[in-house]
Design an enzyme around this catalytic site. Sequence first.
Site, short mmCIF file in Angstrom:
data_model
loop_
_atom_site.label_atom_id
_atom_site.label_comp_id
_atom_site.label_asym_id
_atom_site.label_seq_id
_atom_site.Cartn_x
_atom_site.Cartn_y
_atom_site.Cartn_z
CG ASP A 44 68.08 37.03 6.37
OD1 ASP A 44 68.83 37.05 7.99
OD2 ASP A 44 67.10 36.31 6.88
CE1 TYR A 49 63.19 31.87 7.07
CE2 TYR A 49 64.74 33.21 5.95
CZ TYR A 49 64.23 32.66 7.03
OH TYR A 49 63.91 33.71 8.19
CE LYS A 74 67.61 34.85 10.12
NZ LYS A 74 66.67 34.42 9.20
CG HIS A 107 64.87 31.26 13.06
ND1 HIS A 107 65.15 30.58 11.60
CD2 HIS A 107 64.35 32.21 13.17
CE1 HIS A 107 64.38 31.20 10.45
NE2 HIS A 107 63.99 32.57 11.23
CG LEU A 189 59.31 46.75 3.61
CD1 LEU A 189 59.29 45.95 1.18
CD2 LEU A 189 58.78 48.02 3.24
CB ILE A 228 66.97 41.59 5.64
CG1 ILE A 228 66.12 40.72 6.88
CG2 ILE A 228 68.33 41.58 6.03
CD1 ILE A 228 66.44 39.95 7.50
CE LYS A 230 58.54 37.46 0.83
NZ LYS A 230 58.38 36.15 2.16
CB SER A 231 61.00 42.52 -3.56
OG SER A 231 60.38 42.46 -4.71
NE ARG A 236 57.03 44.14 -5.92
CZ ARG A 236 56.07 43.95 -6.48
NH1 ARG A 236 55.53 44.49 -7.23
NH2 ARG A 236 55.61 43.06 -6.83
CG ASN A 240 62.39 46.98 -1.90
OD1 ASN A 240 61.91 47.71 -2.24
ND2 ASN A 240 62.11 45.99 -1.59
P1 NAP Z 1 58.86 41.86 3.59
O1 NAP Z 1 60.88 42.12 3.82
O2 NAP Z 1 58.48 42.63 5.23
O3 NAP Z 1 57.58 41.89 2.98
C1 NAP Z 1 57.80 41.10 2.11
C2 NAP Z 1 56.49 41.30 1.07
O4 NAP Z 1 56.13 42.57 0.56
C3 NAP Z 1 57.07 41.16 -0.50
O5 NAP Z 1 55.18 39.98 -0.51
C4 NAP Z 1 56.73 41.27 -1.62
O6 NAP Z 1 56.41 41.42 -2.52
C5 NAP Z 1 56.40 42.96 -0.83
N1 NAP Z 1 57.17 44.24 -1.18
C6 NAP Z 1 59.15 43.89 -1.22
N2 NAP Z 1 58.71 45.20 -1.90
C7 NAP Z 1 58.21 45.93 -1.12
C8 NAP Z 1 57.52 47.51 -1.92
N3 NAP Z 1 59.45 47.93 -2.72
N4 NAP Z 1 56.34 47.49 -2.50
C9 NAP Z 1 55.56 47.33 -2.34
N5 NAP Z 1 55.44 45.83 -1.83
C10 NAP Z 1 57.36 45.14 -1.50
O7 NAP Z 1 58.56 40.36 4.73
P2 NAP Z 1 59.30 39.47 4.86
O8 NAP Z 1 60.20 38.20 3.58
O9 NAP Z 1 58.70 38.43 6.09
O10 NAP Z 1 60.81 39.24 5.87
C11 NAP Z 1 61.31 39.63 5.40
C12 NAP Z 1 63.08 38.84 5.51
O11 NAP Z 1 62.75 38.53 6.98
C13 NAP Z 1 61.78 37.40 5.04
O12 NAP Z 1 62.42 36.95 3.87
C14 NAP Z 1 63.28 36.73 6.36
O13 NAP Z 1 64.62 36.26 5.17
C15 NAP Z 1 63.68 37.32 7.50
N6 NAP Z 1 62.39 36.97 8.17
C16 NAP Z 1 63.31 36.56 9.44
C17 NAP Z 1 62.46 36.28 10.60
C18 NAP Z 1 62.83 35.62 11.65
O14 NAP Z 1 62.14 34.98 12.88
N7 NAP Z 1 64.59 35.80 12.24
C19 NAP Z 1 61.24 36.06 10.75
C20 NAP Z 1 60.39 36.58 9.27
C21 NAP Z 1 61.08 36.98 8.28
P3 NAP Z 1 56.80 41.25 -4.05
O15 NAP Z 1 57.80 40.23 -3.91
O16 NAP Z 1 55.55 41.12 -5.37
O17 NAP Z 1 57.85 42.32 -4.16
#
Ligand code: NAP
Length: 276
Positions: A44, A49, A74, A107, A189, A228, A230-231, A236, A240
Site C-alpha cells: 500500500d 507519501y 492513492k 485518498h 496497530l 496493512i 507498517k514496520s 516485526r 506481522n
Molecule cells: P500501524 O501499521 O498501525 O503501526 C506502525 C507502527 O507500529 C510502526 O511504528 C511500527 O514500528 C510499529 N509496529 C509494527 N508492527 C509491530 C508489532 N508487531 N509490534 C509492535 N509494534 C509494531 O500504523 P500506520 O503506518 O499509521 O498505518 C499502516 C499503513 O496504513 C500506513 O503505512 C499507510 O500505508 C496506511 N495509512 C493510510 C491512511 C489513509 O488515509 N488511507 C492513513 C494512515 C495510514 P517499527 O517500524 O519499529 O516496527
Amino acid sequence: MVPTVTLNNGVTMPQLGLGTAGPGDDETRRRVREALTLGYRLIDTAARYGNEVGVGQGIADAGIPREEVFVGTKLRGSDQGYDSTRKALDASLNRLGLDYVDLYLIHWPLPRLDQYAESWRAMAEMLDEGKIRAVGVSNFLPEHFDRLAAESSVVPAVNQIELHPWLPQREQRADDDRRGIVTQSWSPLARGGDLLEEPVFATIGDRYGRTPGQVILRWHVQLRLVPIPKSGNAERLRQNLEVFDFELTEDDMAEIDTVADSNRGSGLDPRTHEEF
Ligand code: NAP
C-alpha cells in the site's frame, strides 16, 4: 502464503499487506524488497507519501513476477478532478515503473472541494482502459458512497479506513459490507503505541505463543478485514505476516471488543479532514 479476498469485480487481493507511509524512497525500497522476500504480496502506497519510486524499485529488486504482487496507490487531494486524476495516475505509474496498478484509491473525500465524483468518473474510465485492476476509496462515509452511487454504476471495490481495536468502526464496516465493499484497515496497530500495551493482547497472546501485534492482526483477519501494518524492523515484519496459522476463539474476540475507545483514534474526521 497469504490468503486472498475476492473484490466485487472478481479481482483477488491478499488479505494482509505492507503499509509504507513515512519513509522516503531508499528506506521504502529496502522495506518493500524485504517484505516481498518474506512473502508479503500486497503493498500500500500513495502519491502523497512521496515514495512510489522506492516502492517500484523494491518490487523490481525482489524479482517477483509483476502479476504476483498487488500494488495499491492513492489519488492525492491536490489532484482531484477529472483531468487531473487522469494525469495523476499516469504520474504514479511512471514513478512506480509499472504499466498498471492493482488498486487505485481516492485518498480522502474532501467534501468541501466537491471533486470526488469527477475524480471517480476518470478512475472508472482508466479501469476500462486497463491502467487499474480495481478502483476504490479511502476514508469514505455512507453519504459519500450514496453520492457516487447516484452518479456512477461503478461500485468501489475497497474502502480503506482507520480501524483497530480502539476504533472498530462497526457501523462503517456494516455499511461497506452491505454495498459489497471490502474494508482495508489503516493504522491497524493504532501506530504501534499504547494499544499494544493493553493487557488483553498479552494475555491472549500467551495462550497461543503470539505477540500482542499478532493477536491484533489476527483480530482484523477474523473480521474479514485487510490490515496493512507498517514496520521497518525485520522481526516485526516477519511476525506481522505470521497470523494465518492460529485462531482466536469467540471469547477472545469478545474480550478484544472491550477495549474499544473511539477517543483514542487519530481524530481525523473524513467530513472535515483536509490534506492535499
Ligand atoms: P500501524 O501499521 O498501525 O503501526 C506502525 C507502527 O507500529 C510502526 O511504528 C511500527 O514500528 C510499529 N509496529 C509494527 N508492527 C509491530 C508489532 N508487531 N509490534 C509492535 N509494534 C509494531 O500504523 P500506520 O503506518 O499509521 O498505518 C499502516 C499503513 O496504513 C500506513 O503505512 C499507510 O500505508 C496506511 N495509512 C493510510 C491512511 C489513509 O488515509 N488511507 C492513513 C494512515 C495510514 P517499527 O517500524 O519499529 O516496527
